[in-house]
Design a protein around this motif. Structure first.
Motif, PDB file in Angstrom:
ATOM      1  N   PHE A 127      46.288  42.881  33.814  1.00 19.54           N
ATOM      2  CA  PHE A 127      46.327  41.434  33.666  1.00 19.54           C
ATOM      3  C   PHE A 127      46.595  41.078  32.210  1.00 19.54           C
ATOM      4  CE2 PHE A 127      43.093  42.354  36.984  1.00 19.54           C
ATOM      5  CZ  PHE A 127      43.702  41.737  38.071  1.00 19.54           C
ATOM      6  N   ARG A 128      47.188  39.933  31.999  1.00 16.82           N
ATOM      7  CA  ARG A 128      47.283  39.326  30.663  1.00 16.82           C
ATOM      8  C   ARG A 128      46.722  37.925  30.796  1.00 16.82           C
ATOM      9  NH1 ARG A 128      52.353  40.556  27.207  1.00 16.82           N
ATOM     10  NH2 ARG A 128      51.011  42.381  26.822  1.00 16.82           N
ATOM     11  N   ASP A 130      44.871  35.268  32.572  1.00 19.22           N
ATOM     12  CA  ASP A 130      44.606  35.110  34.006  1.00 19.22           C
ATOM     13  C   ASP A 130      45.853  35.330  34.851  1.00 19.22           C
ATOM     14  OD1 ASP A 130      46.070  32.861  33.432  1.00 19.22           O
ATOM     15  OD2 ASP A 130      44.605  31.416  34.213  1.00 19.22           O
ATOM     16  N   SER A 131      46.816  36.088  34.311  1.00 20.99           N
ATOM     17  CA  SER A 131      48.056  36.377  35.042  1.00 20.99           C
ATOM     18  C   SER A 131      48.156  37.866  35.365  1.00 20.99           C
ATOM     19  CB  SER A 131      49.283  35.969  34.214  1.00 20.99           C
ATOM     20  OG  SER A 131      49.274  34.580  33.958  1.00 20.99           O
ATOM     21  N   LEU A 132      48.606  38.172  36.573  1.00 24.80           N
ATOM     22  CA  LEU A 132      48.826  39.553  36.965  1.00 24.80           C
ATOM     23  C   LEU A 132      50.149  40.044  36.394  1.00 24.80           C
ATOM     24  CD1 LEU A 132      48.001  42.005  38.814  1.00 24.80           C
ATOM     25  CD2 LEU A 132      49.502  40.978  40.549  1.00 24.80           C
ATOM     26  N   ILE A 133      50.108  41.170  35.685  1.00 26.91           N
ATOM     27  CA  ILE A 133      51.315  41.790  35.152  1.00 26.91           C
ATOM     28  C   ILE A 133      51.790  42.903  36.072  1.00 26.91           C
ATOM     29  CG2 ILE A 133      52.314  43.030  33.196  1.00 26.91           C
ATOM     30  CD1 ILE A 133      51.595  40.131  32.595  1.00 26.91           C
ATOM     31  N   ASP A 204      44.789  39.031  44.262  1.00 27.25           N
ATOM     32  CA  ASP A 204      45.072  39.427  42.880  1.00 27.25           C
ATOM     33  C   ASP A 204      44.706  38.305  41.906  1.00 27.25           C
ATOM     34  OD1 ASP A 204      46.086  41.675  44.094  1.00 27.25           O
ATOM     35  OD2 ASP A 204      48.195  41.116  43.792  1.00 27.25           O
ATOM     36  N   GLN A 205      45.016  37.074  42.282  1.00 28.13           N
ATOM     37  CA  GLN A 205      44.740  35.947  41.399  1.00 28.13           C
ATOM     38  C   GLN A 205      43.249  35.728  41.226  1.00 28.13           C
ATOM     39  OE1 GLN A 205      47.157  33.774  39.568  1.00 28.13           O
ATOM     40  NE2 GLN A 205      45.154  33.889  38.593  1.00 28.13           N
ATOM     41  N   ALA A 208      41.977  38.150  38.717  1.00 27.67           N
ATOM     42  CA  ALA A 208      42.391  37.734  37.373  1.00 27.67           C
ATOM     43  C   ALA A 208      41.508  36.611  36.848  1.00 27.67           C
ATOM     44  CB  ALA A 208      43.852  37.302  37.386  1.00 27.67           C
ATOM     45  N   TRP A 209      41.225  35.627  37.682  1.00 32.26           N
ATOM     46  CA  TRP A 209      40.410  34.496  37.251  1.00 32.26           C
ATOM     47  C   TRP A 209      38.995  34.929  36.869  1.00 32.26           C
ATOM     48  CZ3 TRP A 209      42.373  31.179  41.903  1.00 32.26           C
ATOM     49  CH2 TRP A 209      43.547  30.497  41.520  1.00 32.26           C
ATOM     50  N   ASP A 212      39.156  37.178  33.591  1.00 32.67           N
ATOM     51  CA  ASP A 212      39.532  36.397  32.404  1.00 32.67           C
ATOM     52  C   ASP A 212      38.451  35.382  32.034  1.00 32.67           C
ATOM     53  OD1 ASP A 212      41.522  35.537  30.373  1.00 32.67           O
ATOM     54  OD2 ASP A 212      41.511  33.679  31.536  1.00 32.67           O
TER      55      ASP A 212
END
Length: 270
Positions: A127-128, A130-133, A204-205, A208-209, A212
């Motif tokens: 992740f970067r 709150d975004s999945l890389i 996935d989101q 991330a949330w 983060d």
């Protein structure tokens, strides 16, 4: 900008009779900003899965101790660790009369670079903020159906054959291994290794949330375990994870070594 690592490993037995997952973050014995995160989800009946998962950790640790970043590639380390663990797990069948198998996911962190490999359905996320890389693709029957467009990711989570793996360590055939690598790391990057006992309850989101939004890797792991346990509703699997967050390091009065990094490891209550 000097970068430090806020890292944490965490586990919960869930509602199973025993914990068959194993997870570790292993700093290189000679330092140099090198560390190896390893997670294994064991399978194979009573004690068999435990033995298989432990073998993955032991093999990775032994290979890391002999690893030289100057003369060896990260891929060689990861590939040899998984293949050697596979052979040792396979051989243990004749000694212990069990049917041990295990997944494996590994991540080697070096200054400015990260490399990973996996076999089975234990996952690697990058992740970067709150975004999945990046997210690894499971070596499972249902994941293949998703790739083929025959089921949606949402349908895969409740598919009756979602636990069928196409490859694992300890099987008759050599394990299939997927590799990846990335550089240009920066503050705000986070890496998650986890078993299906965790990722099965989150998009996935959502992962991330939570990660983060948490103030630390430890807090993130506690939040994720708490939510997974609630969603498991009395039938939760073993949960295991390793979280590594790249954070800004305070600059000491003396000149810092570029990219050296500091490994800060903590572990919440199981």
């Amino acid at each position: 900008m000097p970068i430090s690592i806020d890292a944490c490993v965490a586990q919960h037995q869930g509602d199973r009779r025993e914990q068959q997952d194993r997870v570790a973050i292993l700093p290189h014995p000679r330092g140099g900003g090198v560390a190896l995160a390893v997670l294994a989800d064991g399978m194979g009946g009573h004690t068999g899965g435990v033995l298989a998962a432990q073998q993955v950790i032991h093999t990775a640790r032994d290979n890391l101790e002999r690893f030289s970043a100057r003369t060896e590639s990260a891929r060689t380390l990861l590939e040899s660790s998984i293949n050697e663990a596979h052979m040792l797990i396979k051989a243990s069948r004749f000694i212990n009369e069990k049917d041990p198998h295990s997944t494996a996911v590994m991540m080697l962190l070096q200054p400015g670079k990260v490399s990973w490999a996996h076999c089975g359905d234990s996952r690697f996320y990058r992740f970067r903020g709150d975004s999945l890389i990046f997210r690894s693709t499971d070596h499972s029957y249902v994941a293949q159906l998703v790739v083929q467009g025959r089921v949606t990711p949402e349908q895969a989570l409740v598919h009756p054959h979602r636990n069928i793996l196409l490859t694992s360590l300890g099987g008759v055939e050599a394990p299939k291994i997927a590799f990846g690598e990335a550089d240009e790391l920066q503050v705000g990057d986070t890496f998650l290794l986890c078993s299906d006992g965790l990722w099965a309850y989150f998009t996935d989101q959502e992962l991330a949330w939570v990660i983060d939004g948490a103030s630390s890797a430890r807090e993130a792991s506690e939040l994720l375990i708490g939510r997974a346990r609630a969603l498991g509703n009395g039938d939760g699997d073993n949960i295991s994870m390793a979280i590594l967050k790249l954070v800004e390091a305070p600059v000491p009065e003396q000149a810092a070594v570029p990219g050296a990094g500091v490994l800060l490891a903590s572990q919440p209550a199981k």
